[in-house]
Write an enzyme that holds these catalytic residues in place. Structure first.
Site, mmCIF file in Angstrom:
data_model
loop_
_atom_site.group_PDB
_atom_site.id
_atom_site.type_symbol
_atom_site.label_atom_id
_atom_site.label_comp_id
_atom_site.label_asym_id
_atom_site.label_seq_id
_atom_site.Cartn_x
_atom_site.Cartn_y
_atom_site.Cartn_z
ATOM 1 C CD GLU A 60 -1.084 0.606 3.517
ATOM 2 O OE1 GLU A 60 -1.163 1.907 3.644
ATOM 3 O OE2 GLU A 60 -1.038 0.180 4.781
ATOM 4 C CB THR A 74 -3.275 7.855 5.328
ATOM 5 O OG1 THR A 74 -1.892 6.829 5.851
ATOM 6 C CG2 THR A 74 -3.236 8.462 5.737
ATOM 7 C CE LYS A 91 -3.603 1.784 10.398
ATOM 8 N NZ LYS A 91 -3.795 2.259 9.084
#
Length: 215
Positions: free
Chosen positions: A43, A72, A132
């Site tokens: 990522e 993010t 997460k």
């Protein structure tokens, strides 16, 4: 790529490499070095300058071999732009129903950040498949083990402060995969052009997770 294939690859390999603050010209060498070490999921964080171009480049050149994602992702507009650039999944540090909705509407995987049982159950109600656990290093493996008592069906990916010293403990506590940033995609190694050490680190992380998940 179909969502279930993305989930399966994340869980089978156990590592999501987090690329943050990298220069565009370094991107392909980093991705190749990680891939050579067994990492198949990567990522690029959206606070990295030029992130959309890097996602597009990765999707174009490594999309057949690696799962390309964005990190993010803080709002629905960013979610849309990373999908358009070629990302097949997204991570966020927070639990934002708008981001989840935007990704689910495109049948893409979203891995939101959670840190409390309330957020975990809320994410579950919103149809989230993987969560997460962030910041995992500060929360600790014991925290993960204890929340998995009542919430055993939630699949957690610890992110933040994970290293070779504590990853085994988290794997034994029930984590299905991990997001690893600077401990794997190490800036000083990249600056010095030591890409073979990135490959070695990738191998070490994958092997350690595999060993402890099946112990």
């Amino acid at each position: 790529m179909e969502k279930w294939k993305v989930i399966r690859t994340i869980e089978e390999t156990g590592i999501i490499a987090i690329v943050r603050g990298t220069k565009p010209q370094e991107m392909m060498r980093i991705a190749s070095a990680l891939y050579n070490g067994g990492v198949k999921v990567i990522e690029v964080t959206c606070n990295t300058p030029g992130y959309l171009g890097m996602i597009e480049q990765l999707a174009g050149e490594m999309g057949e071999k690696m799962i390309i994602g964005a990190g993010t992702v803080l709002n629905a507009a960013t979610a849309q732009s990373v999908i358009d650039a070629g990302a097949t999944f997204a991570l966020a540090p927070d639990l934002n129903p708008e981001v989840i909705k935007a990704l689910h509407e495109k049948n893409r995987l979203i891995i939101p950040g959670v840190a409390t049982p309330t957020e975990m159950v809320q994410a579950q109600r919103l149809g989230v498949e993987l969560m997460k656990l962030f910041p995992a290093g500060a929360l600790g493996a014991r925290f993960l083990k204890e929340v998995r008592g009542p919430l055993a069906d939630i699949r957690f990916i610890p992110v933040g402060g994970i290293n070779l010293g504590n990853i085994g403990e988290f794997a034994e506590a029930g984590a299905v995969a991990f997001g690893i940033g600077g401990e794997l995609v190490n800036k000083s190694l990249i600056d010095s052009g030591n890409y073979s050490e990135l490959t070695n680190r990738a191998e070490s992380f994958i092997e350690t997770v595999r060993r402890h998940k099946h112990s």
